[in-house]
Design a protein around this motif. Structure first.
Motif, PDB file in Angstrom:
ATOM      1  N   ILE A 136     -26.673  10.681 -36.416  1.00  0.00           N
ATOM      2  CA  ILE A 136     -25.783   9.628 -36.928  1.00  0.00           C
ATOM      3  C   ILE A 136     -24.515   9.613 -36.077  1.00  0.00           C
ATOM      4  O   ILE A 136     -23.905  10.660 -35.824  1.00  0.00           O
ATOM      5  CB  ILE A 136     -25.382   9.919 -38.390  1.00  0.00           C
ATOM      6  N   VAL A 137     -24.125   8.437 -35.649  1.00  0.00           N
ATOM      7  CA  VAL A 137     -22.890   8.282 -34.876  1.00  0.00           C
ATOM      8  C   VAL A 137     -21.873   7.551 -35.763  1.00  0.00           C
ATOM      9  O   VAL A 137     -22.143   6.438 -36.229  1.00  0.00           O
ATOM     10  CB  VAL A 137     -23.155   7.485 -33.576  1.00  0.00           C
ATOM     11  N   GLU A 138     -20.713   8.191 -36.003  1.00  0.00           N
ATOM     12  CA  GLU A 138     -19.658   7.549 -36.806  1.00  0.00           C
ATOM     13  C   GLU A 138     -18.854   6.611 -35.910  1.00  0.00           C
ATOM     14  O   GLU A 138     -18.788   6.787 -34.701  1.00  0.00           O
ATOM     15  CB  GLU A 138     -18.721   8.618 -37.403  1.00  0.00           C
ATOM     16  N   ARG A 139     -18.209   5.639 -36.557  1.00  0.00           N
ATOM     17  CA  ARG A 139     -17.479   4.620 -35.794  1.00  0.00           C
ATOM     18  C   ARG A 139     -16.406   5.230 -34.876  1.00  0.00           C
ATOM     19  O   ARG A 139     -16.257   4.826 -33.727  1.00  0.00           O
ATOM     20  CB  ARG A 139     -16.831   3.628 -36.791  1.00  0.00           C
ATOM     21  N   ASP A 140     -15.693   6.229 -35.402  1.00  0.00           N
ATOM     22  CA  ASP A 140     -14.638   6.872 -34.587  1.00  0.00           C
ATOM     23  C   ASP A 140     -15.227   7.540 -33.348  1.00  0.00           C
ATOM     24  O   ASP A 140     -14.646   7.503 -32.271  1.00  0.00           O
ATOM     25  CB  ASP A 140     -13.907   7.949 -35.408  1.00  0.00           C
ATOM     26  N   GLN A 141     -16.385   8.180 -33.556  1.00  0.00           N
ATOM     27  CA  GLN A 141     -17.050   8.842 -32.420  1.00  0.00           C
ATOM     28  C   GLN A 141     -17.443   7.812 -31.368  1.00  0.00           C
ATOM     29  O   GLN A 141     -17.296   8.041 -30.169  1.00  0.00           O
ATOM     30  CB  GLN A 141     -18.319   9.562 -32.889  1.00  0.00           C
ATOM     31  N   LEU A 142     -17.957   6.684 -31.839  1.00  0.00           N
ATOM     32  CA  LEU A 142     -18.404   5.656 -30.897  1.00  0.00           C
ATOM     33  C   LEU A 142     -17.206   5.053 -30.166  1.00  0.00           C
ATOM     34  O   LEU A 142     -17.253   4.821 -28.953  1.00  0.00           O
ATOM     35  CB  LEU A 142     -19.203   4.574 -31.643  1.00  0.00           C
TER      36      LEU A 142
END
Ligand SMILES: Nc1ncnc2c1ncn2[C@@H]1O[C@H](COP(=O)(O)OP(=O)(O)OP(=O)(O)O)[C@@H](O)[C@H]1O
Ligand SMILES: N[C@@H](CCO)C(=O)O
Length: 308
Positions: free
Chosen positions: A6-12
């Motif tokens: 899972i990729v969180e928005r902040d990480q992306l």
């Protein structure tokens, strides 16, 4: 659903800040695919695909990413990877090697290819094989004859007598051929119908280069024809074979020796996928979503080649 990581928005957002793509508008996990985690990503600059590699290592990946860039730059329709601010195709995201690609915006996989689609695919594969011998990196085929033997030993105890005999005899048959004198280069090695996107008669893109390796070019044609030109009972559809074969040869005419060993190559290609499907069937990898494909299909394709 094939989103393992899972990729969180902040990480992306942090990841995208290393590319010159404007701000993130939206992103969404892609359901298809078995091996990697894929997301569609929309930024101010356009549409992209983000891939987090779940199995391949940072050492192995440059071969594939540079190959896709090379092919896209030489008129093979495939997604070009994006370089970051340091001119690198590969980064890390959430502990996984990750890369961004151009998103192919049209087309879908075809289940029953038309003659014209076979012709177009043959042309594309022929062109691929004209330029691929000049690609400067090298990767051996990890699913070659050595792997066939090891994998056969693993699955043989699960087969009935007729299948076990077929497998042993085919391995024995194939060991007579070393294929030293056949033209070689980079091959896709998995150009099945689900790895090409068509919109009508337009080939929008070829995907999934992660089995690509350096091997015999004719073997790649055999892999492709076994999937694109076969009836459900395993028999080749001669019309589809002829048109795909002819359009391929217009790009890269075969040598006399290639014509001679063509039937052997069709059998080798069928054996390889019968084995991988048997392995996936009897030894499913833990944690992997299994859209396990039926090994019987490739047993029938192999039998049909042997009997033709
Ligand atoms: N560059 C791209 N443009 C458009 N769609 C893409 C692109 N890359 C991947 N896709 C979509 O994502 C799906 C999954 O991609 P892919 O087949 O590469 O998955 P995978 O898990 O990496 O490999 P495998 O098919 O071996 O499971 C494709 O079927 C296609 O629909
Ligand atoms: N194309 C392969 C699966 C991915 O390697 C098959 O159909 O068995």
């Amino acid at each position: 659903m094939s989103v393992y990581t899972i990729v969180e928005r902040d990480q992306l957002n942090a990841f995208l800040s290393h590319y010159n793509l404007g701000t993130l508008i939206s992103y969404q996990g892609i359901n298809a695919g078995i091996v990697n985690t894929n997301y569609f990503v929309t930024t101010q600059a356009g549409e992209w695909v983000l891939t987090l590699f779940e199995q391949l290592s940072c050492e192995e990946l440059p071969y594939f990413l540079k190959l896709m860039a090379y092919l896209a730059e030489h008129q093979v329709p495939c997604p070009h990877p994006l370089a970051d601010e340091t001119n690198c195709y590969l980064r890390q995201l959430n502990g996984k090697p990750a890369a961004l690609f151009e998103r192919i915006l049209c087309g879908q996989a075809v289940e029953q290819p038309t003659l014209t689609q076979c012709q177009i695919l043959g042309t594309a594969l022929g062109h691929f094989h004209i330029i691929s011998p000049h690609f400067p990196l090298y990767r051996p085929n990890e699913h070659g004859p050595h792997w066939w033997k090891i994998t056969a030993e693993r699955v043989l105890p699960y087969l009935n007598t007729a299948e076990a005999t077929l497998l042993r005899e085919e391995l024995r048959f194939q060991t007579q051929y070393q294929h030293m004198d056949l033209p070689r280069g980079v091959i896709h090695a998995d150009l099945f119908r689900d790895n090409a996107l068509f919109e009508g008669d337009k080939l929008c893109g070829i995907l999934d280069f992660y089995y690509a390796c350096n091997d015999v070019l004719l073997y790649d044609l055999a892999i492709t024809i076994n999937d694109w030109c076969t009836f459900p009972d395993g028999r080749l559809d001669e019309q589809r074979v002829q048109i795909l074969f002819a359009s391929y040869c217009e790009q890269r005419p075969l040598t006399a020796f290639e014509h001679e060993v063509w039937p052997v190559m069709l059998r080798a290609a069928a054996l390889r996928f019968w084995l991988s499907r048997l392995q996936d069937w009897y030894f499913p990898r833990p944690g992997e979503l299994t859209h396990t494909k039926n090994p019987v299909e490739f047993r029938e394709i192999l039998l049909s080649h042997i009997n033709s």
